[in-house]
Scaffold this active site. Structure first.
Site, PDB file in Angstrom:
ATOM      1  N   LYS A 178       0.808  -1.220   0.000  1.00 17.35           N
ATOM      2  CA  LYS A 178       0.000   0.000   0.000  1.00 17.35           C
ATOM      3  C   LYS A 178       0.842   1.272   0.000  1.00 17.35           C
ATOM      4  O   LYS A 178       0.333   2.343  -0.302  1.00 17.35           O
ATOM      5  CB  LYS A 178      -0.972  -0.022   1.164  1.00 17.35           C
TER       6      LYS A 178
HETATM    7  C1  LIG Z   1      -4.475  -4.522   1.909  1.00 16.75           C
HETATM    8  C2  LIG Z   1      -3.737  -5.801   1.907  1.00 16.75           C
HETATM    9  C3  LIG Z   1      -4.166  -6.886   1.139  1.00 16.75           C
HETATM   10  C4  LIG Z   1      -5.423  -6.838   0.321  1.00 16.75           C
HETATM   11  O1  LIG Z   1      -5.313  -5.929  -0.741  1.00 16.75           O
HETATM   12  P1  LIG Z   1      -6.640  -5.412  -1.492  1.00 16.75           P
HETATM   13  O2  LIG Z   1      -6.165  -4.421  -2.469  1.00 16.75           O
HETATM   14  O3  LIG Z   1      -7.509  -4.814  -0.426  1.00 16.75           O
HETATM   15  O4  LIG Z   1      -7.279  -6.611  -2.095  1.00 16.75           O
HETATM   16  C5  LIG Z   1      -3.394  -8.032   1.123  1.00 16.75           C
HETATM   17  N1  LIG Z   1      -2.269  -8.123   1.869  1.00 16.75           N
HETATM   18  C6  LIG Z   1      -1.833  -7.116   2.623  1.00 16.75           C
HETATM   19  C7  LIG Z   1      -0.595  -7.291   3.415  1.00 16.75           C
HETATM   20  C8  LIG Z   1      -2.545  -5.917   2.671  1.00 16.75           C
HETATM   21  O5  LIG Z   1      -2.097  -4.911   3.422  1.00 16.75           O
END
Ligand SMILES: *Cc1c(COP(=O)(O)O)cnc(C)c1O
Length: 434
Positions: A110
């Protein structure tokens, strides 16, 4: 390029307006009006992420007021690598690799989207503009990434809502270690409550009148689009090396990361199959199986950042592929329970020498369950969404050793924390914000 809402409102808006609004006024999500064609042959020889990002994002920002700064924005956002690491120890004939997306400041994928969005917002501000309040619901990693990306940026503040007791202790420290222009609220509820509160806040006339709100959730186009960049770079590199499409297994919750991959493929990049790896929150796998969309309350699992019962970005996927049969051809989805996540973390430490975070382990388990000939016939890439060092409470007892902590993460974990608690209602949020 113009953008419109998935819910069909006739309004057309430009790139920066879509970023600033986050959610469309009709409650839908913004999607591009058309899809630029991208061709693997036209990318630079050296596939540095900023260069790939420039080429991929430029058509969407064409004629937008952000266009002149786009080169600086991608340089700022893609300032750390997304290495593809081959897995040694897979059986003969198997080609398995892992795309590591956790080398940013908060050690999860993210960071890419959050930093791109923050870089855009900063350039969209004019002197004297009212304070922009970024409202963000998080199941664990989003809040930390957004807080890190916006921390101490002038003219902007961040409000983070997370489900109390449902994020890992390490994640909680990352959500609450900021202070300054970042306020963190532990909500007595689930991630779905947090997400609902954010959605309600955006359509609440009282809050809208008094607060200049924007979102930084994965519903924001400015989070989603930059995530297509590492899929482009990885699949083009693979195409050049082996003249075949690369197949991805993506740990999924709200589907932001997966939709970015599918968008990249839709634009023409050499991506093969996309498999959505879900934890016990099986809304998407069940939908693809039965054809009925039945969102539900989220369940707490070991892969907590994927504990989503009503994945927002499904709306973008269904907008792109409204026919169920076409959708089934475009993606598949598998649900993995906690016992299998734990077993996979243990097994792959032994077999591959790899330490997975619980989310990445869901993808590794999905790969392990593929028929042997499918594992041999095609090249597979697991998407590692977070560093295992963010989840030592889960991972260390399973592998019987400590997980090394990257220095940037160690620094964050040492800071003092600031947190307020909040009831899971719009009224409570309104009272806290005004
Ligand atoms: C947010 C997140 C996900 C899921 O991602 P999405 O885009 O919401 O499907 C998977 N793994 C980790 C470590 C995350 O932080």
């Amino acid at each position: 390029m113009d953008f419109h809402s998935t819910r069909g409102a006739p309004e057309r808006i430009d790139f920066s307006t879509a970023l600033l609004r986050g959610l469309a006024p009709d409650g839908g999500l913004y999607v591009p009006q058309e899809w630029p064609r991208q061709d693997a042959e036209q990318f630079p020889q050296e596939l540095a992420l900023p260069a790939v990002g420039m080429q991929l994002v430029a058509p969407f920002a064409a004629s937008d007021r952000l266009a002149p700064s786009l080169s600086d924005i991608v340089t700022e956002a893609f300032s750390f690598p997304a290495p593809v690491v081959p897995i040694r120890g897979a059986a003969a004939g198997e080609n398995l690799s892992v795309l590591e997306l956790f080398h940013g400041p908060t050690a999860a994928f993210k960071d890419f989207g959050a930093r791109f969005l923050a870089a855009c917002f900063q350039r969209l501000r004019a002197p004297g503009d009212p304070l922009l309040n970024i409202l963000v619901a998080t199941s664990g990693d989003t809040g930390g990434a957004v807080a890190a990306a916006f921390h101490r940026r002038p003219g902007m503040a961040v409000t983070v809502l997370y489900p109390k007791g449902l994020v890992s202790p390490t994640q909680e420290r990352q959500l609450t270690c900021w202070g300054d222009n970042v306020r963190s609220f532990a909500v007595h509820g689930t991630f779905d409550d947090c997400q609902r509160m954010v959605k309600e806040a955006f359509v609440d006339p009282q809050l809208r009148a008094r607060q200049n709100l924007s979102s930084a959730n994965s519903i924001n186009l400015g989070r989603l689009l930059p995530q297509a960049v590492y899929y482009a770079a990885t699949s083009i590199a693979h195409w050049r090396a082996r003249t075949e499409r690369l197949n991805f297994i993506i740990p999924s919750g709200n589907l932001g990361n997966a939709v970015a991959c599918i968008w990249a493929r839709h634009m023409g990049l050499p991506i093969g199959e996309v498999i959505l790896a879900h934890n016990a929150n099986a809304t998407v796998p069940e939908f693809l199986q039965r054809g009925e969309w039945q969102p539900r309350a989220s369940r707490a699992t070991l892969a907590s950042a994927m504990d989503v019962g009503n994945p927002s970005n499904m709306e973008r996927l269904r907008h792109l592929l409204p026919e169920l049969d076409a959708l089934r051809r475009a993606v598949s989805a598998v649900s993995i329970d906690d016992a299998a996540i734990s077993a996979r973390i243990r097994a792959d430490r032994a077999a591959f020498g790899q330490i997975w975070c619980p989310h990445t382990a869901v993808a590794a388990e999905v790969w392990a369950r593929l028929p042997a000939e499918v594992r041999r016939e095609r090249s597979w890439c697991l998407v590692a969404t977070a560093s295992p060092a963010k989840f030592p409470e889960i991972v260390e007892p399973l592998i019987g050793e400590s997980v090394p902590v990257p220095p940037a993460l160690a620094d964050l974990l040492g800071r003092p924390t600031h947190v307020e608690s909040l009831k899971p209602t719009l009224e409570a949020l309104r009272a806290a914000l005004v």
